[in-house]
Enzyme design. Structure first.
Site, mmCIF file in Angstrom:
data_model
loop_
_atom_site.group_PDB
_atom_site.id
_atom_site.type_symbol
_atom_site.label_atom_id
_atom_site.label_comp_id
_atom_site.label_asym_id
_atom_site.label_seq_id
_atom_site.Cartn_x
_atom_site.Cartn_y
_atom_site.Cartn_z
ATOM 1 N N MET A 38 88.101 54.237 -24.193
ATOM 2 C CA MET A 38 89.257 53.447 -23.790
ATOM 3 C C MET A 38 89.836 52.700 -24.990
ATOM 4 O O MET A 38 90.574 51.725 -24.845
ATOM 5 C CB MET A 38 88.885 52.464 -22.674
ATOM 6 C CG MET A 38 88.547 53.153 -21.373
ATOM 7 S SD MET A 38 88.785 52.141 -19.898
ATOM 8 C CE MET A 38 87.660 50.781 -20.225
ATOM 9 N N ALA A 40 90.040 50.498 -28.678
ATOM 10 C CA ALA A 40 89.420 49.335 -29.314
ATOM 11 C C ALA A 40 88.105 49.781 -29.956
ATOM 12 O O ALA A 40 87.040 49.226 -29.707
ATOM 13 C CB ALA A 40 89.201 48.204 -28.311
ATOM 14 N N HIS A 45 81.529 53.857 -31.088
ATOM 15 C CA HIS A 45 82.370 55.014 -30.799
ATOM 16 C C HIS A 45 82.326 56.019 -31.950
ATOM 17 O O HIS A 45 82.256 57.237 -31.725
ATOM 18 C CB HIS A 45 83.822 54.577 -30.589
ATOM 19 C CG HIS A 45 84.038 53.681 -29.422
ATOM 20 N ND1 HIS A 45 84.361 52.350 -29.551
ATOM 21 C CD2 HIS A 45 83.981 53.919 -28.083
ATOM 22 C CE1 HIS A 45 84.507 51.812 -28.364
ATOM 23 N NE2 HIS A 45 84.280 52.733 -27.450
ATOM 24 N N GLY A 155 77.617 57.021 -24.996
ATOM 25 C CA GLY A 155 76.601 56.119 -25.523
ATOM 26 C C GLY A 155 75.647 55.644 -24.443
ATOM 27 O O GLY A 155 76.025 55.465 -23.278
ATOM 28 N N GLU A 156 74.397 55.418 -24.826
ATOM 29 C CA GLU A 156 73.377 54.969 -23.872
ATOM 30 C C GLU A 156 73.617 53.552 -23.370
ATOM 31 O O GLU A 156 73.023 53.155 -22.368
ATOM 32 C CB GLU A 156 71.989 55.042 -24.512
ATOM 33 C CG GLU A 156 71.398 56.435 -24.563
ATOM 34 C CD GLU A 156 69.944 56.424 -24.994
ATOM 35 O OE1 GLU A 156 69.490 55.401 -25.550
ATOM 36 O OE2 GLU A 156 69.272 57.445 -24.794
#
Length: 293
Positions: A38, A40, A45, A155-156
């Site tokens: 999303m 930002a 990321h 991501g975890e």
């Protein structure tokens, strides 16, 4: 609509353009990775982008602030949007396509379908954010189908979300691998999140670092065989004493299927938390591993 950056990365806004790019790649025998975000963007990321680049030949990163997964309109309004900076980061990281659809492109007039995943969406974030995982499952399903990627990367930190996405893809026979990557943390241990930039008050970041520390200590205590009730109560009290206004949940779940764990028996488990600090909702999780002999 198609824009070209000064690097080799392209920014696409339309499903038709994305599908054409993917068709061209696959015609040449190339594999495709997808990193849904999303925006930002932060190092967490970018670690997913690098994992996708290692595993596939071409990488798409989507940036779409999905309105259907926000249960709080104010949260949607204040979610950070920094597309220009994000595009620079992705170009430098080596992404091949930035897919940035508009709301009208994702949810055109007359859109009437929702994807709902039962079971793994129950409890935890699902209990406190009504409709959140329906929004997640719907938009990720669309991104999977739009991109026709071979693999996706998450991501975890968003551990329950990963389970929801995996269940959705399996149940709907979408031929895509759902890969998970370790949580990336700040130097003080706080899990990287786009929401961290909203911790701007005096001392907010100092107080925030109590979350990962308390979680790690609790995981060790549970693994050592200490009383679950005592560990949970102590951890909640510790977070509130550190300045958190509320501990929304603190729960131990099996890693395989997110089933509740009343007593740790040595099988892989995750301790998950959501807590509020200075009006910002922070989530985190850590594995609970058997104590070393």
């Amino acid at each position: 609509m198609l824009e070209t950056l000064t690097t080799d990365m392209r920014t696409l806004h339309a499903v038709a353009d994305l599908r054409q790019a993917v068709r061209d790649w696959k015609r040449d025998g190339l594999t495709v990775g997808l990193v849904p975000t999303m925006g930002a963007l932060h190092e967490g990321h970018l670690s997913l982008v690098r994992a996708a680049l290692r595993a596939t030949d071409r990488v798409i990163v989507s940036i779409f602030v999905n309105p259907t997964q926000f249960d709080n309109p104010a949260d949607l309004e204040t979610y950070p949007r920094v597309m220009e900076a994000d595009a620079r980061l992705l170009a430098e990281a080596g992404a091949h396509v930035l897919y940035a659809p508009t709301v009208a492109e994702m949810y055109p007039s007359g859109f009437a379908t929702t994807v709902s995943v039962r079971g793994v969406s129950d409890g935890l974030c699902g209990a406190h954010r009504p409709g959140h995982f329906d929004g997640v499952a719907t938009v990720v399903c669309k991104l999977f189908l739009q991109s026709q990627a071979d693999a996706s990367f998450f991501g975890e930190k968003d551990f329950q979300q990963v389970h929801v996405v995996r269940r959705m893809a399996a149940d709907l026979d979408i031929p895509i691998r759902v890969e998970t990557c370790p949580t990336v943390r700040e130097a003080d241990g706080l899990a990287m999140s786009s929401r961290n930039r909203r911790l701007t008050g005096p001392g907010d970041r100092d107080r925030a670092r109590a979350l990962p520390r308390a979680l790690e200590d609790a995981a060790r205590a549970i693994a050592d065989g200490q009383s679950m009730d005592r560990v949970m109560a102590t951890t909640r009290d510790r977070l509130l004493a550190a300045g958190f206004s509320d501990v929304e949940y603190l729960d131990l779940r099996r890693e395989a299927d997110l089933a509740p764990v009343a007593r740790f028996d040595g099988r892989p488990a995750r301790l998950l938390v959501a807590a509020w600090l200075a009006g910002v909702r922070l989530i985190d999780n850590v594995p609970v591993l058997p104590a070393k002999m």
